[in-house]
Motif scaffolding. Sequence first.
Motif, PDB file in Angstrom:
ATOM      1  N   VAL A  31       0.875  -1.069   0.002  1.00  0.00           N
ATOM      2  CA  VAL A  31      -0.082  -0.147  -0.118  1.00  0.00           C
ATOM      3  C   VAL A  31       0.800   1.196  -0.067  1.00  0.00           C
ATOM      4  CG1 VAL A  31      -1.789   1.218   1.170  1.00  0.00           C
ATOM      5  CG2 VAL A  31      -1.888  -1.117   1.157  1.00  0.00           C
ATOM      6  N   GLY A  32       2.041   1.217   0.525  1.00  0.00           N
ATOM      7  CA  GLY A  32       2.916   2.253   0.534  1.00  0.00           C
ATOM      8  C   GLY A  32       3.650   2.526  -0.840  1.00  0.00           C
ATOM      9  N   CYS A  33       3.145   1.787  -1.781  1.00  0.00           N
ATOM     10  CA  CYS A  33       3.741   1.870  -3.090  1.00  0.00           C
ATOM     11  C   CYS A  33       2.591   2.937  -3.785  1.00  0.00           C
ATOM     12  CB  CYS A  33       4.015   0.698  -3.983  1.00  0.00           C
ATOM     13  SG  CYS A  33       5.555  -0.153  -3.267  1.00  0.00           S
ATOM     14  N   GLU A  34       1.375   2.686  -3.278  1.00  0.00           N
ATOM     15  CA  GLU A  34       0.341   3.682  -4.019  1.00  0.00           C
ATOM     16  C   GLU A  34       0.499   5.029  -3.579  1.00  0.00           C
ATOM     17  OE1 GLU A  34      -3.418   1.350  -4.353  1.00  0.00           O
ATOM     18  OE2 GLU A  34      -2.537   0.264  -2.679  1.00  0.00           O
ATOM     19  N   PRO A  35       0.020   5.899  -4.436  1.00  0.00           N
ATOM     20  CA  PRO A  35      -0.021   7.335  -4.091  1.00  0.00           C
ATOM     21  C   PRO A  35      -0.702   7.772  -2.692  1.00  0.00           C
ATOM     22  CG  PRO A  35      -1.613   6.795  -5.997  1.00  0.00           C
ATOM     23  CD  PRO A  35      -1.026   5.829  -5.554  1.00  0.00           C
ATOM     24  N   ALA A  36      -0.063   8.718  -2.009  1.00  0.00           N
ATOM     25  CA  ALA A  36      -0.311   9.081  -0.765  1.00  0.00           C
ATOM     26  C   ALA A  36      -1.767   9.842  -0.721  1.00  0.00           C
ATOM     27  CB  ALA A  36       0.674   9.597  -0.067  1.00  0.00           C
ATOM     28  N   GLU A  37      -1.736  10.770  -1.929  1.00  0.00           N
ATOM     29  CA  GLU A  37      -2.769  11.693  -2.023  1.00  0.00           C
ATOM     30  C   GLU A  37      -4.051  10.959  -2.026  1.00  0.00           C
ATOM     31  OE1 GLU A  37      -2.473  14.378  -5.164  1.00  0.00           O
ATOM     32  OE2 GLU A  37      -1.954  12.822  -6.700  1.00  0.00           O
ATOM     33  N   ALA A  38      -4.069   9.770  -2.657  1.00  0.00           N
ATOM     34  CA  ALA A  38      -5.272   8.750  -2.882  1.00  0.00           C
ATOM     35  C   ALA A  38      -5.473   7.971  -1.708  1.00  0.00           C
ATOM     36  CB  ALA A  38      -5.077   7.894  -4.150  1.00  0.00           C
ATOM     37  N   LEU A  39      -4.716   8.120  -0.526  1.00  0.00           N
ATOM     38  CA  LEU A  39      -5.026   7.384   0.774  1.00  0.00           C
ATOM     39  C   LEU A  39      -5.391   8.366   1.879  1.00  0.00           C
ATOM     40  CD1 LEU A  39      -1.744   4.701   0.279  1.00  0.00           C
ATOM     41  CD2 LEU A  39      -4.234   4.317  -0.096  1.00  0.00           C
ATOM     42  N   PHE A  40      -4.512   9.487   2.125  1.00  0.00           N
ATOM     43  CA  PHE A  40      -4.653  10.305   3.249  1.00  0.00           C
ATOM     44  C   PHE A  40      -5.789  11.163   3.189  1.00  0.00           C
ATOM     45  CE2 PHE A  40      -2.726  13.666   5.811  1.00  0.00           C
ATOM     46  CZ  PHE A  40      -3.082  13.135   6.925  1.00  0.00           C
ATOM     47  N   GLY A  41      -6.799  10.835   4.413  1.00  0.00           N
ATOM     48  CA  GLY A  41      -7.763  11.553   4.520  1.00  0.00           C
ATOM     49  C   GLY A  41      -7.624  12.566   5.601  1.00  0.00           C
ATOM     50  N   GLY A  42      -6.623  13.061   6.004  1.00  0.00           N
ATOM     51  CA  GLY A  42      -6.493  13.824   7.140  1.00  0.00           C
ATOM     52  C   GLY A  42      -6.361  13.096   8.461  1.00  0.00           C
ATOM     53  N   GLN A  43      -6.102  13.887   9.534  1.00  0.00           N
ATOM     54  CA  GLN A  43      -5.840  13.434  10.898  1.00  0.00           C
ATOM     55  C   GLN A  43      -6.753  12.155  11.314  1.00  0.00           C
ATOM     56  OE1 GLN A  43      -2.905  14.216  12.397  1.00  0.00           O
ATOM     57  NE2 GLN A  43      -3.360  12.791  14.269  1.00  0.00           N
ATOM     58  N   ASP A  44      -8.158  12.420  11.035  1.00  0.00           N
ATOM     59  CA  ASP A  44      -8.936  11.400  11.692  1.00  0.00           C
ATOM     60  C   ASP A  44      -9.571  10.718  10.334  1.00  0.00           C
ATOM     61  OD1 ASP A  44     -10.585  13.469  10.399  1.00  0.00           O
ATOM     62  OD2 ASP A  44     -11.838  13.525  12.235  1.00  0.00           O
TER      63      ASP A  44
END
Length: 290
Positions: free
Chosen positions: A213-226
Amino acid sequence: MVRAEDLAGLTPARALEEVRRALEEACCPDAAYDARVLCRLATGRDPRLDERPLSEEVAQKLAQDTGRRCGRYPLQYLAGSWEFLDLELQVGPGVLIPRADTETLCLAAADTLKGGQGALALDLCSGSGCLALGLCRLVPGARVLAVEKSREAWPYLTENIRRAAARGIGGVKAVLGDVFQYQNQLEDGQFDLILSNPPYLTQAEMENLQPEVGCEPAEALFGGQDGLDFYRHIVTAYRPKLRMGGTLALEVGWQQAASVARLLAEAGYREIRCARDLEGRDRAVLARRL
């Protein structure tokens, strides 16, 4: 480690065992399945049904792909395409890999449009286009506007739309846009359905990702602190864009359904319900503008 010189001349069945063993030693999940896929990619054949020894060229490719997979590079990126429903979608670095979890959302969203001719839908954070194309596959005649911000994901989205159209699955139009601003370009009350698989991982989850999963784009994964930043915006900013009676359908993390349902209720949506994935977890939340 699997070397090309050790694989050359082996039967596919023997090579399959060598690859499986290497993947198991590297702690790759589902090593047996991955080994079959890697062998099929290298030879173009099912290793269980073929007796022809591996050539040096095939052995080189198989050894190289096996080495990358042992390094926990995503199998889907190595394959270059992956299934979503009965579609074969192009994937690679820079785009989120389609998952069975998202099929849950697609199927539930499609049910809200059954019987509606010429329905208009909006797919936010479209990525590979799996939701938009899946929707048009399930609901012939539907039209979908697929919005994606990433320049890296854009080529996959447009290519998948082109390939689907060649199969007779049309109705999807790609738009380069930011979900946090694109609502300003839309008219009120124009969509029968808005659906999205937005980034929803929390900061804590981002710090403990599986290597693949770390190979996938972070901007498609990270939804903010919560993990809820995208939901907060979508449920409020895009509500006026739904027609009265229209549906908002959102994929959620396995522990987020209650939080997203609460956001929907506070924003004035009604008939809020969840759709469960194959493991029985709430994976999508749907609500209507009434």
